[in-house]
Design a protein around this motif. Sequence first.
Motif, mmCIF file in Angstrom:
data_model
loop_
_atom_site.group_PDB
_atom_site.id
_atom_site.type_symbol
_atom_site.label_atom_id
_atom_site.label_comp_id
_atom_site.label_asym_id
_atom_site.label_seq_id
_atom_site.Cartn_x
_atom_site.Cartn_y
_atom_site.Cartn_z
ATOM 1 N N SER A 111 1.255 3.957 -3.080
ATOM 2 C CA SER A 111 0.926 5.369 -2.835
ATOM 3 C C SER A 111 2.110 6.269 -3.178
ATOM 4 N N TRP A 156 0.842 -1.210 0.000
ATOM 5 C CA TRP A 156 0.000 0.000 0.000
ATOM 6 C C TRP A 156 0.877 1.261 0.000
ATOM 7 N N ILE A 207 -8.150 6.189 -2.147
ATOM 8 C CA ILE A 207 -7.351 5.413 -1.192
ATOM 9 C C ILE A 207 -6.178 6.274 -0.753
#
Length: 289
Positions: free
Chosen positions: A60, A56, A70
Amino acid sequence: MTAVSTSTSTSTTTTAAAPLATEARGTPRARRRGLSPGRRLPATRLIGPALLLALWAAASAAGRLDPGAIPAPWTVVRTAGHLWSAGTLPTDILTSLERAAYGFAIGLTAGVVLALASGLSRVGEALIDGTVNLNRAIPTLGLIPLFILWLGIGEAFKIAIIAIVVYIPIYLNTHAALSGIDSRFVELAEVQGLSRLQFVRKIVVPGALPGFFVGLRLGVTGSWLGLVVLEQINATSGLGYMMFQAQNYGQSDVILVGLLVYGVFGLISDSVVRLVERRVLSWRRTLSS
């Protein structure tokens, strides 16, 4: 000639048997590959979540994720810090914990009592087992409108729904474990002249504990799953209410904070149950030991 032949034969047999004896003593060629999973590794249950968090963060940082849909992990952490310092997050967490605790306690008690009554008595099984399985077939969240009419829109119906979500898996797994106790143990208890209480303590409880702990883990998880939905129905506090309000304002970072808190509490509660299970059932030799 006979003695020489006998000596030669004996020498040949000894020479041929030597490699077999060497292999039997445990040379690498004779060793079999172990079928056991091996020794338990420390903190293995955290590897998966840590890997997911790393992916994640990497996605990002590389700009592969839409920040509006998100947010990055550091954004979520910063939002959680703001909510905590403002006093909103601690209040919502305590409210959710209180609801989950009340519902879980009621569901745990009901599940164990009904399982014992049904598993130790044919009359109890006839009265209880079919009713519980009928309840299991009905979607629990579909009972919300009916429970609101019965109990009102306050806290009572939320706790009742959580209790139903919890008691069903505890009952089913405990009852299955009771039904799976070997009848020879019952015959042995009768031969030994055990009383009803001694029979329950020495035969029933050890036999039902493995299934009970499976149901307990499912019940703990179910209490959190039910809570996230119930707290969005006429609630003024709680993690679900916080997430519902964030949805109205498009605050995806606040929604992720609530989901992460639910996930952390679920993982911690499940880990606590697994730890207690290993301690209580330490006498068992299993693959997970």
